[in-house]
Write a protein that holds these residues in place. Structure first.
Motif, PDB file in Angstrom:
ATOM      1  N   SER A 134       0.827  -1.204   0.000  1.00  0.00           N
ATOM      2  CA  SER A 134       0.000   0.000   0.000  1.00  0.00           C
ATOM      3  C   SER A 134       0.863   1.256   0.000  1.00  0.00           C
ATOM      4  O   SER A 134       2.038   1.240   0.378  1.00  0.00           O
ATOM      5  CB  SER A 134      -0.921   0.020   1.223  1.00  0.00           C
ATOM      6  OG  SER A 134      -0.156   0.065   2.417  1.00  0.00           O
ATOM      7  N   SER A 297     -13.881   4.162  -0.818  1.00  0.00           N
ATOM      8  CA  SER A 297     -14.258   5.502  -1.266  1.00  0.00           C
ATOM      9  C   SER A 297     -15.443   5.948  -0.421  1.00  0.00           C
ATOM     10  O   SER A 297     -16.534   5.379  -0.513  1.00  0.00           O
ATOM     11  CB  SER A 297     -14.635   5.496  -2.747  1.00  0.00           C
ATOM     12  OG  SER A 297     -13.554   5.059  -3.540  1.00  0.00           O
ATOM     13  N   LYS A 337     -15.199  -1.275  -8.175  1.00  0.00           N
ATOM     14  CA  LYS A 337     -13.854  -0.798  -7.833  1.00  0.00           C
ATOM     15  C   LYS A 337     -12.868  -1.949  -7.727  1.00  0.00           C
ATOM     16  O   LYS A 337     -11.736  -1.867  -8.212  1.00  0.00           O
ATOM     17  CB  LYS A 337     -13.894  -0.016  -6.519  1.00  0.00           C
ATOM     18  CG  LYS A 337     -12.543   0.547  -6.103  1.00  0.00           C
ATOM     19  CD  LYS A 337     -12.659   1.460  -4.903  1.00  0.00           C
ATOM     20  CE  LYS A 337     -11.309   2.074  -4.542  1.00  0.00           C
ATOM     21  NZ  LYS A 337     -11.414   3.056  -3.442  1.00  0.00           N
ATOM     22  N   ASP A 340     -12.117  -3.357 -11.213  1.00  0.00           N
ATOM     23  CA  ASP A 340     -11.311  -2.432 -12.023  1.00  0.00           C
ATOM     24  C   ASP A 340      -9.871  -2.301 -11.529  1.00  0.00           C
ATOM     25  O   ASP A 340      -8.951  -2.156 -12.337  1.00  0.00           O
ATOM     26  CB  ASP A 340     -11.956  -1.038 -12.030  1.00  0.00           C
ATOM     27  CG  ASP A 340     -13.253  -0.995 -12.816  1.00  0.00           C
ATOM     28  OD1 ASP A 340     -13.515  -1.951 -13.571  1.00  0.00           O
ATOM     29  OD2 ASP A 340     -14.005  -0.012 -12.668  1.00  0.00           O
ATOM     30  N   LYS A 341      -9.682  -2.389 -10.206  1.00  0.00           N
ATOM     31  CA  LYS A 341      -8.372  -2.005  -9.658  1.00  0.00           C
ATOM     32  C   LYS A 341      -7.678  -3.086  -8.834  1.00  0.00           C
ATOM     33  O   LYS A 341      -6.440  -3.136  -8.788  1.00  0.00           O
ATOM     34  CB  LYS A 341      -8.548  -0.750  -8.789  1.00  0.00           C
ATOM     35  CG  LYS A 341      -7.249  -0.113  -8.331  1.00  0.00           C
ATOM     36  CD  LYS A 341      -7.519   1.196  -7.594  1.00  0.00           C
ATOM     37  CE  LYS A 341      -6.220   1.850  -7.128  1.00  0.00           C
ATOM     38  NZ  LYS A 341      -6.476   3.130  -6.413  1.00  0.00           N
ATOM     39  N   TYR A 342      -8.438  -3.963  -8.197  1.00  0.00           N
ATOM     40  CA  TYR A 342      -7.837  -4.877  -7.232  1.00  0.00           C
ATOM     41  C   TYR A 342      -8.094  -6.354  -7.529  1.00  0.00           C
ATOM     42  O   TYR A 342      -7.996  -7.189  -6.625  1.00  0.00           O
ATOM     43  CB  TYR A 342      -8.339  -4.560  -5.817  1.00  0.00           C
ATOM     44  CG  TYR A 342      -7.841  -3.240  -5.285  1.00  0.00           C
ATOM     45  CD1 TYR A 342      -6.519  -3.077  -4.887  1.00  0.00           C
ATOM     46  CD2 TYR A 342      -8.704  -2.146  -5.179  1.00  0.00           C
ATOM     47  CE1 TYR A 342      -6.062  -1.861  -4.392  1.00  0.00           C
ATOM     48  CE2 TYR A 342      -8.258  -0.934  -4.687  1.00  0.00           C
ATOM     49  CZ  TYR A 342      -6.936  -0.790  -4.296  1.00  0.00           C
ATOM     50  OH  TYR A 342      -6.494   0.411  -3.803  1.00  0.00           O
ATOM     51  N   SER A 343      -8.418  -6.692  -8.759  1.00  0.00           N
ATOM     52  CA  SER A 343      -8.589  -8.110  -9.072  1.00  0.00           C
ATOM     53  C   SER A 343      -7.243  -8.821  -8.936  1.00  0.00           C
ATOM     54  O   SER A 343      -6.175  -8.207  -9.102  1.00  0.00           O
ATOM     55  CB  SER A 343      -9.136  -8.298 -10.482  1.00  0.00           C
ATOM     56  OG  SER A 343      -8.147  -8.009 -11.450  1.00  0.00           O
ATOM     57  N   ALA A 346      -5.106  -8.414 -12.062  1.00  0.00           N
ATOM     58  CA  ALA A 346      -4.479  -7.098 -12.211  1.00  0.00           C
ATOM     59  C   ALA A 346      -3.292  -6.944 -11.269  1.00  0.00           C
ATOM     60  O   ALA A 346      -2.240  -6.388 -11.649  1.00  0.00           O
ATOM     61  CB  ALA A 346      -5.507  -5.997 -11.955  1.00  0.00           C
ATOM     62  N   CYS A 347      -3.427  -7.430 -10.045  1.00  0.00           N
ATOM     63  CA  CYS A 347      -2.346  -7.284  -9.064  1.00  0.00           C
ATOM     64  C   CYS A 347      -1.164  -8.198  -9.375  1.00  0.00           C
ATOM     65  O   CYS A 347      -0.005  -7.833  -9.124  1.00  0.00           O
ATOM     66  CB  CYS A 347      -2.889  -7.541  -7.652  1.00  0.00           C
ATOM     67  SG  CYS A 347      -4.042  -6.263  -7.101  1.00  0.00           S
ATOM     68  N   THR A 350       0.755  -6.455 -12.019  1.00  0.00           N
ATOM     69  CA  THR A 350       1.554  -5.387 -11.405  1.00  0.00           C
ATOM     70  C   THR A 350       2.827  -5.950 -10.791  1.00  0.00           C
ATOM     71  O   THR A 350       3.918  -5.376 -10.937  1.00  0.00           O
ATOM     72  CB  THR A 350       0.728  -4.659 -10.325  1.00  0.00           C
ATOM     73  OG1 THR A 350      -0.417  -4.059 -10.924  1.00  0.00           O
ATOM     74  CG2 THR A 350       1.560  -3.584  -9.633  1.00  0.00           C
TER      75      THR A 350
END
Length: 365
Positions: A134, A297, A337, A340-343, A346-347, A350
Motif C-alpha cells: 500500500s 471511497s 472498484k 477495475d483495480k484490485y482483481s 491485475a495485481c 503489477t
C-alpha cells in the motif's frame, strides 16, 4: 522468468501470490520454514527448510544458499521484512533480492526499540528493491527514514473476483428474513477494534428498537473470551454470534449472508478483507485507519468513521441499516472498484511488471 518466494507456506497470501504467478507463466519456487498447510498449484515447487522459526531465520542460511544455487532464480522475493527478509540478506544470493512488506514488520517491529529499528534498516538497506502492499505503508517507511535510496514499488494484494462474488441463492434467502445482519471477519485482537463494534452495535439496538439486528463476528484471537464477556455485559449476547475461524475459501459464503460489513481497525496497512467484502457487493463501514481509507471511497463504496469513535460508528450504522437503497448502491460501486483495480489478475500483472523492472536494472547488492 524463474522466481523464488521466500515466505510462509502456511499463509493464504503466500499461496495466492505463488499460484497467481504460476498461472501467469512464471516458474515459481516457494522456500519456507513453515510447513505447507495450503493448496499450491501443481506447477509450484515447494521446499521446506530444516530449522523452524525463530532461530531458523539464522540457522537456515547455508541451506538457503544451496537451494538458490540449485534453482538459479532470476529473482528472490522475501515476504515479510523481519524474519524471511533477514534470512534473504544473510544468504547473500547472487540474484536480485526483493523484500515485500506486509504491515506489522513496518508499523510495529521498529517501534519496539532502537535496536529493532536498526535491524530493520539493516535488512531493508541490503535489498535490491522493496515492494509495499500500500501507499500508506510506503509513507510509513519514509516517515521512519528507513531504507533510504532503495527503490519502492506498490504491489497490492489482489482479490479472486471469481471466488469473492455475489451468490444469488444466498442473497435471495436474505431477502426473506426479517432481520438485518451486520458482520465482520477479522482476527480477534485489540488492534482490529471489535470492542468498538460491539459498543456501537449495542447503541444501535437500543436506538432503533423497531428493527431486528444480528451481529456476526468470525475469527479467532487472544481477545475472544473478553469480547464474548463484553457482549454479555452490554446485554447483546443473544444478538451476537461468534463464529470462530473460517477457511478463506469459505469466507465468500459468510460474506454473502451479511447486509453490511464492518472493519474498525485502530491500525491497518491494507484492507484486503474489506476488498473481499466489496467484491461480494457488500457496503462497508470502516475506520479511518490509513490502509482502509486507501481501499474505501467514502460515500461511494461505504462510509468512513474516526478510529475509536463509538458515536460516529453508531450514526453510520444507523444511516446504512435504515437505507437499503444506499447499501445496494455502495455494494455495486464496491464490486466495480475491486474488479477495475484490485482483481487478482491485475495485481499479479503489477507484481510481474515490478519483477521485470528490478531484473532489468542489472545492478544489485
Amino acid at each position: 522468468m524463474k522466481i523464488v518466494l521466500l515466505s510462509a507456506a502456511n499463509n493464504v497470501h503466500t499461496v495466492k501470490w505463488a499460484n497467481g504467478l504460476a498461472r501467469s507463466g512464471v516458474h515459481v519456487h516457494v522456500i519456507s520454514l513453515h510447513a505447507m498447510t495450503q493448496d499450491f498449484d501443481s506447477s509450484v515447487s515447494v521446499h521446506l527448510l530444516p530449522f523452524k522459526a525463530s532461530l531458523g531465520y539464522l540457522l537456515n542460511v547455508f541451506k538457503l544458499r544451496k537451494l538458490l544455487k540449485e534453482i538459479e532464480p532470476d529473482l528472490l522475493n522475501a515476504h515479510y521484512a523481519t524474519g524471511y527478509g533477514l534470512l534473504s540478506v544473510l544468504a547473500r544470493q547472487s540474484c536480485p533480492n526483493v523484500i515485500s512488506l506486509w504491515g506489522s514488520d513496518i508499523y510495529l517491529f521498529p517501534k519496539k526499540s532502537a535496536v529493532h529499528s536498526w535491524l530493520l534498516n539493516y535488512i531493508l538497506c541490503r535489498a535490491t528493491a522493496i515492494f509495499s502492499t500500500s501507499y500508506c505503508m510506503q509513507k510509513e517507511l519514509n516517515s521512519q527514514s528507513l531504507a533510504k535510496g532503495v527503490p519502492v514499488s506498490i504491489t497490492p494484494f489482489g482479490v479472486n473476483i471469481d471466488l469473492f462474488k455475489p451468490i444469488p441463492a444466498i442473497q435471495n434467502d436474505n431477502a426473506q428474513r426479517d432481520k438485518i445482519v451486520i458482520g465482520t471477519v477479522k482476527s480477534l485482537k485489540h488492534i482490529y477494534g471489535i470492542d468498538v463494534l460491539l459498543n456501537a452495535f449495542e447503541r444501535l439496538v437500543n436506538e432503533v428498537p423497531e428493527c431486528v439486528f444480528e451481529l456476526q463476528i468470525y475469527g479467532e484471537g487472544v481477545e475472544a473470551d473478553s469480547l464474548v464477556k463484553l457482549a454479555t455485559q452490554l446485554g447483546i449476547a443473544k444478538q451476537v454470534i461468534f463464529g470462530g475461524f473460517v477457511p478463506n475459501n469459505e469466507v465468500p459464503q459468510i460474506l454473502n449472508r451479511f447486509d453490511l460489513y464492518v472493519a474498525l481497525s485502530r491500525s491497518e496497512s491494507f484492507g484486503v478483507a474489506v476488498l473481499e467484502a466489496s467484491s461480494c457487493e457488500l457496503p462497508v463501514l470502516v475506520s479511518d485507519a490509513e490502509g482502509l481509507c486507501e481501499v474505501v471511497s467514502d460515500k461511494s463504496t461505504g462510509l468512513i468513521v474516526p478510529i475509536d469513535d463509538i458515536a460516529s460508528t453508531t450514526a453510520a450504522l444507523k444511516e446504512l441499516v435504515m437505507d437499503a437503497g444506499k447499501r445496494r448502491l455502495y455494494g455495486l460501486e464496491g464490486r466495480k472498484k475491486v474488479v477495475d483495480k484490485y482483481s487478482e489478475t491485475a495485481c499479479i500483472d503489477t507484481m510481474i511488471a515490478a519483477y521485470k523492472q528490478v531484473i532489468e536494472r542489472k545492478s544489485y547488492p
